[in-house]
Motif scaffolding. Structure first.
Motif, PDB file in Angstrom:
ATOM      1  N   LEU A 104       0.822  -1.209   0.000  1.00 42.67           N
ATOM      2  CA  LEU A 104       0.000   0.000   0.000  1.00 42.67           C
ATOM      3  C   LEU A 104       0.859   1.263   0.000  1.00 42.67           C
ATOM      4  O   LEU A 104       0.528   2.255  -0.671  1.00 42.67           O
ATOM      5  CB  LEU A 104      -0.916  -0.017   1.222  1.00 42.67           C
ATOM      6  N   SER A 105       1.956   1.234   0.728  1.00 45.32           N
ATOM      7  CA  SER A 105       2.812   2.428   0.800  1.00 45.32           C
ATOM      8  C   SER A 105       3.394   2.784  -0.568  1.00 45.32           C
ATOM      9  O   SER A 105       3.627   3.961  -0.866  1.00 45.32           O
ATOM     10  CB  SER A 105       3.922   2.239   1.829  1.00 45.32           C
TER      11      SER A 105
ATOM     12  N   ALA B 212      -5.104  13.839   6.164  1.00 47.78           N
ATOM     13  CA  ALA B 212      -5.323  12.629   6.953  1.00 47.78           C
ATOM     14  C   ALA B 212      -5.377  11.423   6.021  1.00 47.78           C
ATOM     15  O   ALA B 212      -6.228  11.368   5.128  1.00 47.78           O
ATOM     16  CB  ALA B 212      -6.613  12.738   7.750  1.00 47.78           C
ATOM     17  N   VAL B 213      -4.456  10.485   6.226  1.00 51.26           N
ATOM     18  CA  VAL B 213      -4.445   9.241   5.445  1.00 51.26           C
ATOM     19  C   VAL B 213      -5.009   8.147   6.335  1.00 51.26           C
ATOM     20  O   VAL B 213      -4.346   7.674   7.265  1.00 51.26           O
ATOM     21  CB  VAL B 213      -3.029   8.882   4.972  1.00 51.26           C
ATOM     22  N   ILE B 214      -6.251   7.764   6.088  1.00 52.82           N
ATOM     23  CA  ILE B 214      -6.937   6.764   6.899  1.00 52.82           C
ATOM     24  C   ILE B 214      -6.658   5.385   6.312  1.00 52.82           C
ATOM     25  O   ILE B 214      -6.956   5.132   5.148  1.00 52.82           O
ATOM     26  CB  ILE B 214      -8.450   7.040   6.932  1.00 52.82           C
TER      27      ILE B 214
ATOM     28  N   ASP C 198     -11.531  12.596  -0.344  1.00 52.72           N
ATOM     29  CA  ASP C 198     -10.879  13.320  -1.437  1.00 52.72           C
ATOM     30  C   ASP C 198     -10.176  12.362  -2.391  1.00 52.72           C
ATOM     31  O   ASP C 198     -10.060  12.632  -3.582  1.00 52.72           O
ATOM     32  CB  ASP C 198      -9.876  14.320  -0.867  1.00 52.72           C
ATOM     33  N   GLN C 199      -9.706  11.232  -1.845  1.00 54.69           N
ATOM     34  CA  GLN C 199      -9.046  10.225  -2.674  1.00 54.69           C
ATOM     35  C   GLN C 199      -9.157   8.876  -1.971  1.00 54.69           C
ATOM     36  O   GLN C 199      -9.080   8.794  -0.742  1.00 54.69           O
ATOM     37  CB  GLN C 199      -7.571  10.575  -2.879  1.00 54.69           C
ATOM     38  N   VAL C 200      -9.349   7.825  -2.749  1.00 49.67           N
ATOM     39  CA  VAL C 200      -9.361   6.470  -2.211  1.00 49.67           C
ATOM     40  C   VAL C 200      -8.330   5.642  -2.968  1.00 49.67           C
ATOM     41  O   VAL C 200      -8.386   5.553  -4.200  1.00 49.67           O
ATOM     42  CB  VAL C 200     -10.753   5.803  -2.325  1.00 49.67           C
TER      43      VAL C 200
ATOM     44  N   VAL D 165      -8.304   7.834   1.915  1.00 46.39           N
ATOM     45  CA  VAL D 165      -8.520   6.497   2.477  1.00 46.39           C
ATOM     46  C   VAL D 165      -7.659   5.519   1.690  1.00 46.39           C
ATOM     47  O   VAL D 165      -7.668   5.529   0.457  1.00 46.39           O
ATOM     48  CB  VAL D 165     -10.001   6.083   2.404  1.00 46.39           C
ATOM     49  N   ALA D 166      -6.892   4.691   2.409  1.00 47.77           N
ATOM     50  CA  ALA D 166      -5.988   3.748   1.750  1.00 47.77           C
ATOM     51  C   ALA D 166      -6.184   2.355   2.330  1.00 47.77           C
ATOM     52  O   ALA D 166      -6.089   2.168   3.547  1.00 47.77           O
ATOM     53  CB  ALA D 166      -4.542   4.201   1.924  1.00 47.77           C
ATOM     54  N   VAL D 167      -6.465   1.389   1.468  1.00 40.76           N
ATOM     55  CA  VAL D 167      -6.672   0.000   1.896  1.00 40.76           C
ATOM     56  C   VAL D 167      -5.998  -0.949   0.917  1.00 40.76           C
ATOM     57  O   VAL D 167      -5.896  -0.658  -0.274  1.00 40.76           O
ATOM     58  CB  VAL D 167      -8.173  -0.351   1.996  1.00 40.76           C
ATOM     59  N   PRO D 168      -5.540  -2.107   1.402  1.00 44.37           N
ATOM     60  CA  PRO D 168      -4.906  -3.078   0.516  1.00 44.37           C
ATOM     61  C   PRO D 168      -5.889  -3.792  -0.403  1.00 44.37           C
ATOM     62  O   PRO D 168      -5.526  -4.245  -1.483  1.00 44.37           O
ATOM     63  CB  PRO D 168      -4.248  -4.074   1.484  1.00 44.37           C
TER      64      PRO D 168
END
Length: 210
Positions: free
Chosen positions: A14-15, A125-127, A173-175, A155-158
């Motif tokens: 993800l990073s 904010a990176v959730i 704002d971004q996923v 929002v960041a998810v694998p």
């Protein structure tokens, strides 16, 4: 379909998708408690950004707790999935909400400890969570982040369900979602190791990255 060895492995993948944020000022990585924290820990380390936690509780159907009809966040934020919540009485919703509110407050006390209350004023904010199923928890997290002053919410998810990804894309704002399988199933299917993250694992991650 690609599976991850564990949450740390998912965080590394993800990073790479979040590399544009490296060096950006005012970025803070927020792990959704509890499963998102080990993923967020790796993301924060690789982005060179501070790590904090966001306590959001899923509201599960009384007879099927894994099926969410909504979620709660700090500050009295409640998000309901009207299609699912419509199958419940107001008493059922109130009872589950009371139980989850008590657990949310317990975890806030435990994880925050002596840490200052979360303040996201003017920040990105990176959730981060370990997966996106219904999107209810992440929706609550986005709303909480905005109420706490974030000027941009990512929002960041694998891995995640396409429907939840589309729903969330209209609010954040971004996923960033590394995988969106057509037949999603459950988040656990995409991990070899999907153990239940303990309170100790969360507090250790926060201490290590403080």
């Amino acid at each position: 379909m690609t599976t991850y060895r564990d949450r740390a492995d998912a965080g590394r993948v993800l990073s790479d998708r979040l590399s544009a944020l490296i060096g950006e000022p005012d970025v803070v990585v927020l792990g959704l408690v509890r499963g998102g924290v080990p993923v967020a820990r790796v993301v924060a380390e690789r982005l060179g950004a501070p790590l904090d936690v966001l306590v959001v509780r899923k509201l599960g159907m009384p007879w099927a707790r894994e099926v969410a009809f909504g979620a709660l966040g700090p500050g009295g934020v409640q998000v309901l999935n009207d299609l699912v919540a419509g199958r419940l009485s107001s008493d059922d919703i109130a009872q589950v909400s009371r139980q989850e509110q008590a657990e949310l407050e317990r975890r806030e006390r435990l994880y925050r400890g002596g840490r200052a209350q979360l303040d996201l004023t003017g920040r990105t904010a990176v959730i981060v969570d370990d997966g996106l199923a219904t999107g209810a928890t992440a929706r609550a997290a986005v709303e909480v982040a905005r109420q706490l002053g974030a000027h941009r919410v990512v929002v960041a998810v694998p891995v995640g369900a396409q429907e939840a990804y589309e729903l969330l894309s209209a609010e954040a704002d971004q996923v960033i979602c590394a995988q969106r399988p057509p037949d999603f199933g459950a988040v656990s299917v995409y991990y070899d190791d999907f153990h239940e993250v303990s309170d100790e694992e969360v507090t250790e991650a926060l201490t290590a990255t403080a």
